[in-house]
Motif scaffolding. Structure first.
Motif, mmCIF file in Angstrom:
data_model
loop_
_atom_site.group_PDB
_atom_site.id
_atom_site.type_symbol
_atom_site.label_atom_id
_atom_site.label_comp_id
_atom_site.label_asym_id
_atom_site.label_seq_id
_atom_site.Cartn_x
_atom_site.Cartn_y
_atom_site.Cartn_z
ATOM 1 N N GLY A 60 -9.990 -1.231 -5.270
ATOM 2 C CA GLY A 60 -10.596 -2.293 -5.777
ATOM 3 C C GLY A 60 -11.559 -1.901 -7.140
ATOM 4 O O GLY A 60 -11.667 -0.729 -7.433
ATOM 5 N N GLY A 61 -12.346 -2.874 -7.633
ATOM 6 C CA GLY A 61 -13.098 -2.715 -8.768
ATOM 7 C C GLY A 61 -14.359 -1.806 -8.375
ATOM 8 O O GLY A 61 -14.701 -0.940 -9.410
ATOM 9 N N SER A 62 -14.823 -1.791 -7.065
ATOM 10 C CA SER A 62 -15.847 -1.073 -6.699
ATOM 11 C C SER A 62 -15.567 0.439 -6.723
ATOM 12 O O SER A 62 -16.006 1.306 -7.419
ATOM 13 C CB SER A 62 -16.097 -1.453 -5.156
ATOM 14 N N HIS A 92 -22.506 -6.154 -11.820
ATOM 15 C CA HIS A 92 -21.818 -6.185 -10.419
ATOM 16 C C HIS A 92 -22.787 -5.366 -9.512
ATOM 17 O O HIS A 92 -23.074 -4.096 -9.925
ATOM 18 C CB HIS A 92 -20.400 -5.904 -10.383
ATOM 19 N N THR A 145 -19.490 -11.701 -12.530
ATOM 20 C CA THR A 145 -19.084 -12.556 -11.557
ATOM 21 C C THR A 145 -19.711 -13.883 -11.557
ATOM 22 O O THR A 145 -19.179 -14.663 -11.294
ATOM 23 C CB THR A 145 -19.169 -11.734 -10.424
ATOM 24 N N ASP A 170 -16.848 -2.634 -17.122
ATOM 25 C CA ASP A 170 -16.872 -3.196 -15.846
ATOM 26 C C ASP A 170 -15.786 -4.306 -16.277
ATOM 27 O O ASP A 170 -16.342 -5.614 -16.305
ATOM 28 C CB ASP A 170 -17.793 -3.667 -14.933
ATOM 29 N N ASP A 199 -9.163 -5.375 -12.398
ATOM 30 C CA ASP A 199 -8.314 -5.689 -11.131
ATOM 31 C C ASP A 199 -7.288 -6.604 -11.174
ATOM 32 O O ASP A 199 -7.418 -7.532 -11.270
ATOM 33 C CB ASP A 199 -9.535 -6.290 -10.260
ATOM 34 N N HIS A 201 -5.903 -7.501 -8.545
ATOM 35 C CA HIS A 201 -5.944 -8.402 -7.426
ATOM 36 C C HIS A 201 -7.002 -9.494 -7.612
ATOM 37 O O HIS A 201 -7.258 -10.656 -6.691
ATOM 38 C CB HIS A 201 -6.177 -7.593 -6.015
ATOM 39 N N LYS A 202 -7.533 -9.613 -9.032
ATOM 40 C CA LYS A 202 -8.506 -10.749 -9.202
ATOM 41 C C LYS A 202 -7.561 -11.751 -10.286
ATOM 42 O O LYS A 202 -7.594 -12.894 -9.990
ATOM 43 C CB LYS A 202 -9.418 -10.241 -9.955
HETATM 44 C C1 LIG Z 1 -15.016 -7.961 -8.193
HETATM 45 C C2 LIG Z 1 -15.964 -7.239 -9.100
HETATM 46 C C3 LIG Z 1 -16.168 -6.030 -8.847
HETATM 47 C C4 LIG Z 1 -15.851 -5.269 -7.684
HETATM 48 O O1 LIG Z 1 -14.580 -5.142 -7.363
HETATM 49 P P1 LIG Z 1 -13.956 -5.070 -5.961
HETATM 50 O O2 LIG Z 1 -12.502 -5.324 -6.344
HETATM 51 O O3 LIG Z 1 -14.195 -6.193 -5.251
HETATM 52 O O4 LIG Z 1 -14.130 -3.847 -5.158
HETATM 53 C C5 LIG Z 1 -16.944 -5.161 -9.771
HETATM 54 N N1 LIG Z 1 -17.131 -5.712 -10.937
HETATM 55 C C6 LIG Z 1 -16.937 -6.972 -11.246
HETATM 56 C C7 LIG Z 1 -17.409 -7.634 -12.618
HETATM 57 C C8 LIG Z 1 -16.262 -8.017 -10.384
HETATM 58 O O5 LIG Z 1 -16.104 -9.239 -10.586
#
Ligand SMILES: *Cc1c(COP(=O)(O)O)cnc(C)c1O
Length: 369
Positions: A60-62, A92, A145, A170, A199, A201-202
């Motif tokens: 994931g993004g984290s 984030h 976000t 990010d 991501d 997945h987003k």
């Molecule tokens: C969702 C998000 C993250 C974290 O991503 P995960 O997939 O939930 O771990 C980091 N930065 C931004 C800007 C995000 O929108």
């Protein structure tokens, strides 16, 4: 931010679960390895990165942010107890989490204020960099976000180049908009990042878990993470294996769901789906503006809109979220901006219609009394 998935990607995950390839190295799964390299290449190219860019899929993004920050720390050889990382008040929380995991004390994070548009103020950033003893990296966000705000990437890249700072973008949510001819302009400067998180997945319509981290100089990842155990000596090839480019040794074949999504629907359909999400939030903004006694936090941006009912206090907005869910009709979330609570919608699901938006707002109005 929801994960509007697609059926083809679900089939891909089913195949991956069944075949269960080992995604760590080329020797054990050359097909998946090549396909991951190709898919990362598509994303890197769409984001305007040079040919020597490289990366890998992570959970994931984290994890993408963490992987990038470790590579940045190693590339610059900084001592975490001395170096300063610049974030905004909208960055984030995964950045603070990653910083802690990799040894930066909380005091290493310099929080730069944002303007009315919730984007990082470049004047404040430049002043802070001027003041600090050991500036190291700027974390810019390509669609926050909270409100979908995009930091001034071009000016930040300019400053980073002039001061020798690492630029991490990010783009966990918003970088996917680089696939859209219409939306790309809002992200100008993203292509100058040293590292990027994105991501699928987003906003590239795959199920969890699927993110990627891309380094402008791809060799930085293997420089940072390659450590060979004795029982892995026979797998070394010409190209670095993915097990040497990130934290995971055993890893799943996340690339297949992205690859199949692009192969089946095509990049144009994906761009259209991204544009639809942006247009839907803009539609919502125009409707809220026409509602007496309701306000926007900022214009709709990248498919996200924050808004509130002027007559209600913070607690009433929190309650409104639950009352809407109780109707079983729709759901919005809430967030806090400048100390006040706002309702928040993210319309990145291409199956959401303008009519869904209108009905959601009508329900909110009714419940707000
Ligand atoms: C969702 C998000 C993250 C974290 O991503 P995960 O997939 O939930 O771990 C980091 N930065 C931004 C800007 C995000 O929108």
């Amino acid at each position: 931010i929801p994960s509007p998935s697609n059926f083809i990607a679900v089939l891909a995950d089913t195949l991956v679960a069944g075949f269960n390839p080992f995604g760590g190295n080329w020797l054990e799964a050359p097909g998946p390895h090549e396909l991951e390299r190709i898919t990362i290449g598509w994303i890197a190219e769409a984001c305007g990165f040079p040919a020597e860019a490289s990366g890998l899929f992570v959970s994931g993004g984290s994890m993408a942010n963490l992987t990038a920050l470790v590579a940045a720390r190693e590339a610059r050889g900084v001592d975490p107890r001395e170096a300063t990382l610049y974030v905004s008040d909208q960055t984030h929380a995964s950045i603070a989490k990653a910083s802690r995991v990799i040894g930066f004390p909380e005091s290493a994070l310099r929080v730069i204020p944002t303007g009315d548009d919730f984007a990082m103020r470049i004047d404040a950033l430049a002043a802070a960099v001027e003041r600090d003893r050991a500036p190291f990296a700027v974390i810019a966000t390509a669609a926050t976000t909270n409100t979908g705000a995009v930091d001034p990437l071009e000016s930040i890249a300019e400053l980073c180049a002039a001061r020798g700072l690492w630029l991490h973008v990010d783009g966990a949510y918003g970088a996917a908009a680089m696939f859209s001819d219409r939306a790309r302009g809002a992200l100008r400067g993203l292509e100058r990042a040293d590292s990027l998180s994105l991501d699928p997945h987003k906003w590239l319509f795959t199920p969890y878990e699927c993110a990627c981290v891309i380094l402008r100089d791809g060799s930085r990842l293997a420089d940072t993470f390659a450590r060979r155990a004795d029982y892995l000596r026979d797998v070394a090839g010409d190209e670095p294996d993915f097990q040497d480019m990130g934290v995971q040794l055993t890893r799943s074949f996340r690339a297949l769901k992205v690859w199949m999504t692009f192969q089946v629907f095509g990049a144009d359909a994906i761009a259209e789906a991204i544009d639809a999400g942006i247009a839907r939030a803009e539609h919502m903004a125009s409707r809220v503006e026409a509602m007496d006694g309701w306000s926007l936090a900022a214009p709709a941006s990248m498919g996200i809109l924050a808004f509130r009912c002027d007559a209600l206090d913070d607690d009433a907005h929190a309650a409104l979220v639950h009352r809407l869910v109780d109707t079983h009709e729709a759901m919005v979330s809430s967030t806090v901006l400048r100390g006040r609570r706002w309702l928040r919608a993210c319309t990145n699901n291409p199956r959401t219609t303008d009519d869904d938006v209108d009905r959601t707002l009508a329900a909110l109005r009714r419940l707000a009394g």
